[in-house]
Design a protein around this motif. Sequence first.
Motif, PDB file in Angstrom:
ATOM      1  N   UNK A 276      -2.856   2.089   9.991  1.00  0.00           N
ATOM      2  CA  UNK A 276      -2.000   0.955   9.712  1.00  0.00           C
ATOM      3  C   UNK A 276      -2.832  -0.240   9.336  1.00  0.00           C
ATOM      4  N   UNK A 277      -3.997  -0.379   9.957  1.00  0.00           N
ATOM      5  CA  UNK A 277      -4.827  -1.545   9.704  1.00  0.00           C
ATOM      6  C   UNK A 277      -5.232  -1.601   8.239  1.00  0.00           C
TER       7      UNK A 277
ATOM      8  N   UNK B 239      -3.873  -0.122   5.516  1.00  0.00           N
ATOM      9  CA  UNK B 239      -2.790  -0.420   4.599  1.00  0.00           C
ATOM     10  C   UNK B 239      -2.233  -1.814   4.829  1.00  0.00           C
ATOM     11  N   UNK B 240      -2.248  -2.275   6.054  1.00  0.00           N
ATOM     12  CA  UNK B 240      -1.757  -3.616   6.335  1.00  0.00           C
ATOM     13  C   UNK B 240      -2.655  -4.640   5.665  1.00  0.00           C
TER      14      UNK B 240
ATOM     15  N   UNK C  42      -4.434  -4.177   3.015  1.00  0.00           N
ATOM     16  CA  UNK C  42      -4.187  -4.077   1.584  1.00  0.00           C
ATOM     17  C   UNK C  42      -2.896  -4.813   1.231  1.00  0.00           C
ATOM     18  N   UNK C  43      -1.874  -4.606   2.023  1.00  0.00           N
ATOM     19  CA  UNK C  43      -0.591  -5.240   1.745  1.00  0.00           C
ATOM     20  C   UNK C  43      -0.710  -6.754   1.833  1.00  0.00           C
TER      21      UNK C  43
ATOM     22  N   UNK D 269      -0.165  -8.993   8.459  1.00  0.00           N
ATOM     23  CA  UNK D 269      -0.523  -7.608   8.230  1.00  0.00           C
ATOM     24  C   UNK D 269       0.371  -6.586   8.866  1.00  0.00           C
TER      25      UNK D 269
ATOM     26  N   UNK E 225       2.890  -3.736   6.737  1.00  0.00           N
ATOM     27  CA  UNK E 225       2.611  -2.334   7.029  1.00  0.00           C
ATOM     28  C   UNK E 225       3.898  -1.578   7.315  1.00  0.00           C
TER      29      UNK E 225
ATOM     30  N   UNK F  98       5.700  -0.957   4.288  1.00  0.00           N
ATOM     31  CA  UNK F  98       5.042   0.061   3.475  1.00  0.00           C
ATOM     32  C   UNK F  98       5.338   1.462   3.977  1.00  0.00           C
TER      33      UNK F  98
END
Lengths: 218, 399
Positions: free
Chosen positions: A204-205, A207-208, A210-211, B123, B127, B130
């Motif tokens: 999650x870290x 992709x988070x 990146x988001x 963040x 997530x 996503x």
Amino acid sequence: MTVPSPVPTVVIVDDHGLFRAGVRSELAGRVHVVGEAADVDAAIAVTLKAAPDVLLLDVHLPGGGGVAVLEGVLARRPQQQVLALTVSDAPQDVVAVVRAGARGYVEKTITTEALVDAIRSVADGEPVFSRRLAAFVLEAFSGRAPAAASDPEVESLTPREREVMQLIARGHSYKQTALRLEIGPRTVESHVSSVLRKLQLSSRHELAQWASRRGLVD
Amino acid sequence: MSAVARPHLRRLPTAAALSAVGSAGFALAQGPGTPAWASLAIVGVPVSLVGAALVQRGRELHRRGATHALVIGVLAIGVGAASWSLLAQAGLLRLGLALVVGVAGAATIALSITRIADELDGGRTPWQALAGGPTAAAASRAQFERVAPLLAGVIAVLVALRILAFEVSGSVGGSPRGALLLMLVLLAVLIVGPGWALRGLINRRRRARRAGLQRASDDRIAAAHLHDSVLQTLALIQRSADDPARMAQLARQEERGLREWLAGRTNRGQCSLAGALRSAAAEVEDEFPGTVIDVLTVGDAPLDPPADAMCQAAREAMRNAARHARTRIEVLLDVDRGDTRLAFVRDVGAGFDLASVPNERRGVRDAIIGRMEQAGGAAMIESGPEGTEVTLRFDGAPR
């Protein structure tokens, strides 16, 4: 793995009737359309009943989206191969559907030829990586492993995988990629599969980050 | 130096809190006259765990603040040891224990609050958007890890206060006034530590909400413009119904605009390499109606002179492809953490033999290769029956 029939069978799920009709006529003779659906419940029912080689699934479906269909179908038919179709290129749609179990993702602007190829590949169990998905992957895994990475092996790409992703993002086919890197096409496919797996497992870290980076950039 | 937090280090605040509670319980059970080694263990364990947790937290917060964090950690352990030796006389040992446990609890509460603040902030929510949320097991584990230290900290503080209150009442002898003083100290620590963390959390949320409202209002304005533009284009398309090429071009222009808005890029303009590349592609599309140039970017870089040269060279490559290839053109910008900037312009046209390019078209090649080399980079043109690909490259960090 089941042996795919020479003419692959598909079920088309999309809430735009015009689009479904268009795809049906495009695929006539090359791919056998065995079912259609326009919403989540119908999609699950039709797919489970018709048991197609490939489920052609629109990401944006009312009532839970493509992800809901994927979860409903894969729960009872885990061997179902899914090709996600979308008109949007928003990263959250793409990644969500791939993580939910789609074998690939293509845009609706795709040519008939490319769509048939993609359906055949997915029917054989090979992942279909569009340029966009490859670019998203490169960006999602860019930079060093983050500070809180619990498993760097899963949360970054190997140099070879990065090379393969870059070539695909540039628009090269698997065959062209294999020729350039002087490896066999099967090797390219296994790299792509491993990247797909990482995408489904990545933290999650990662992709988070990146988001939120995209959010900051936008 | 990058700190890679191993999983067991992340459990530190929880461990610190639980050991503080355990120590408190043990202290309650033992009473005065505890053997020295037991007292040292009871004091030492929570204090050193809190110290380690602070060190770890320090490393997470400031990558280069490892020294600061280390200092805090050593201080925490030092204070603990000093308190113990100062209060090693029988009666005051319980007071010392209570104070240490209370402080450990207060520190853990403060740590937990900043942890929770971080999780609620940057963040985590994107997530969940996503990936459709974490698995049920991971969610409940995350919940536990969030709440447990906080709860344990609160219990530690309450137990410490209870012990001190007990001493204040004087029923065990010893020094009621000393106990009262220590209780006041503990309350002060409680206000400073967790109170300050709480204030930070509240401020952060307030700021985030204000930023969110601002963004929402900006979005609404942009959306209104966009709806207008799309409606106009659709009207134009209906009027050009007997000019398919023009219709396709109008549709493509509007599609580009809509996609840019969806990706949140409307207000960026030309201030970065990615933005400039997209603008260049749009211009080439307009110059050669019917062309579709699909630009993808991985990372970005500032638009310094080399980047500008790359953009111009890319534009030439795109124009060349649009003029001769008449197929879809695919462009990729790959910036790997700013070290190497790569741009690829690819088409699946008939290709050409570079060596046999006639003189009048040499200009095109010079415009691409010459420009890149002049700016300190490199360009490569590969062409064959399967198409043409132009690779533009800059090595080394920008600036």
